[in-house]
Structure formats: structure tokens, C-alpha cells
Design an enzyme around this catalytic site. Structure first.
Site, mmCIF file in Angstrom:
data_model
loop_
_atom_site.group_PDB
_atom_site.id
_atom_site.type_symbol
_atom_site.label_atom_id
_atom_site.label_comp_id
_atom_site.label_asym_id
_atom_site.label_seq_id
_atom_site.Cartn_x
_atom_site.Cartn_y
_atom_site.Cartn_z
ATOM 1 C CE1 TYR A 1 2.233 -2.244 0.292
ATOM 2 C CE2 TYR A 1 3.806 -0.523 -0.268
ATOM 3 C CZ TYR A 1 2.503 -0.977 -0.155
ATOM 4 O OH TYR A 1 1.465 -0.144 -0.501
ATOM 5 C CB CYS B 1 -0.062 16.865 -9.289
ATOM 6 S SG CYS B 1 -0.243 16.157 -7.647
ATOM 7 N N GLY C 1 3.775 9.926 -10.743
ATOM 8 C CA GLY C 1 2.569 9.211 -10.338
ATOM 9 C C GLY C 1 1.393 10.152 -10.357
ATOM 10 N NE ARG C 2 1.315 12.414 -5.031
ATOM 11 C CZ ARG C 2 1.656 13.304 -4.108
ATOM 12 N NH1 ARG C 2 0.747 13.837 -3.328
ATOM 13 N NH2 ARG C 2 2.907 13.652 -3.951
ATOM 14 C CB CYS D 1 -5.240 18.229 -3.036
ATOM 15 S SG CYS D 1 -5.892 17.198 -4.378
ATOM 16 N NE ARG E 1 8.970 3.619 -5.615
ATOM 17 C CZ ARG E 1 7.914 4.409 -5.640
ATOM 18 N NH1 ARG E 1 6.733 3.961 -5.300
ATOM 19 N NH2 ARG E 1 8.035 5.647 -6.043
#
Length: 189
Positions: A8, A177, A153-154, A180, A56
Site C-alpha cells: 500500500y 480457520c 482476522g480469518r 482455505c 502496520r
């Protein structure tokens, strides 16, 4: 939280892969850090000391010629001096996206090592992330002093009650999680 990872805008200044500038914002790691440091300093000035600022960063871009862990450690120190309250360490670059959202074949906690390295150089809290789909793994990371905060997160997409179940010692009820990356596929349709 400022996002200075994964290719970014802020990362484009930090990374030697994208920053080919020859002015005060390009060159060595200190000059490439100037944009990020300026953002943090101005934000701190405007927000005051009481408002938390997080940043981050990729602990490594895991690409030849990309941001290295050694450079990230220098940048983390500069960000702390500029007024950051916490550093969130991820990994990867847009061309090494498998390190941004690690798929199932990668080991859980595979990028924690980058947070551990950054933590050696700063006194502000350090966040780690990356396939931390088991509360025992999260607890070990914290107990071993490899990070101060675990980002999920996931795992929270798979089971929004993951933290509550871990707290209540109902770990066997957690829907893990499996990396995948179907959730990521849905985002980038």
C-alpha cells in the site's frame, strides 16, 4: 492504525522494491522511512499524546530486493521515536501475497518470527498475526515474549466466538480457520 505493509501507499515509500526516488524520500532505509515518520509525527501533533497511534508494517517482504527484517527493525525504532504507540507486524508484499494471508500449506504462526525481531528493538507493544488459529499457540506466543498482542482476522470469520470460547476453556468448540482462503477469494471477486 496506519497501514504501511503489503504494498500500500506508505509501504511503497518504505520498500526498496517500489521506492526509486532520489530526493529526501528515497535511498537508504532512513530516507525511505521519512514519509511514514512524517505522517506519524504530524498525526501525533494533531491528535495529542492521549490518542493511540498504531502502525502496520511488513516484517519482511519475502522477496529479493524487498524490505528486510533488519530494515523493518530500524523503521520500527524510527516510528517509535516519532510517536507510535504500537507496531503491528505482518509480512509480504503484493507480489508475495501468500505471506499476507497464509494458505493452509503454511505452518500456523509462520510469520511470528518477524514480530519477535521487531520486539527486540522497541519498547511499545508489538502485535503479531498469521494463521494463529489455536488459542494454545496464541498463549505460547505471548508467554514466550514473542509479541504483546495477537491479531486475529480469518479465525474470527471462521468463529466469531473464538476469543470467548478460549476464555471459557471451550477450545474444543472453536470452529478453526483452516486457511482455505475462501474468504479472501470472496473479497477479490
Amino acid at each position: 492504525e496506519f497501514h504501511g505493509a503489503h504494498g500500500y501507499l506508505i509501504c511503497q515509500f518504505l520498500s526498496p522494491l517500489s521506492n526509486k526516488r532520489t530526493d529526501e524520500y528515497g535511498g537508504d532505509v532512513y530516507k525511505r522511512s521519512k514519509f511514514a515518520v512524517d505522517i506519524v509525527k504530524l498525526s501525533r501533533q494533531k491528535l495529542g499524546r492521549e490518542y493511540p497511534i498504531l502502525f502496520r508494517i511488513s516484517g519482511s517482504e519475502i522477496e529479493e530486493g524487498g524490505l528486510t527484517t533488519e530494515e523493518t527493525r530500524i523503521i520500527a525504532r524510527l516510528l517509535q521515536e516519532a510517536g507510535v504507540d504500537c507496531i503491528d507486524v505482518s509480512a509480504g508484499y503484493y507480489r508475495t501475497s501468500e505471506w499476507i494471508s497464509q494458505p493452509a500449506f503454511m505452518k500456523p504462526g509462520c510469520i511470528v518470527k518477524y514480530a519477535t525481531e521487531v520486539k527486540r528493538d522497541v519498547s511499545v507493544p508489538v502485535i503479531t498475526v498469521g494463521r494463529i488459529n489455536d488459542p494454545r499457540l496464541a498463549e505460547n506466543i505471548l508467554e514466550e515474549g514473542n509479541a504483546d498482542i495477537i491479531a486475529l482476522g480469518r479465525p474470527l470469520l471462521a468463529d466469531p466466538d473464538y476469543p470467548l470460547k478460549a476464555q471459557q476453556d471451550k477450545r474444543q468448540d472453536i470452529v478453526k480457520c483452516i486457511a482455505c482462503n475462501t474468504c479472501m477469494d470472496l473479497v477479490f471477486l
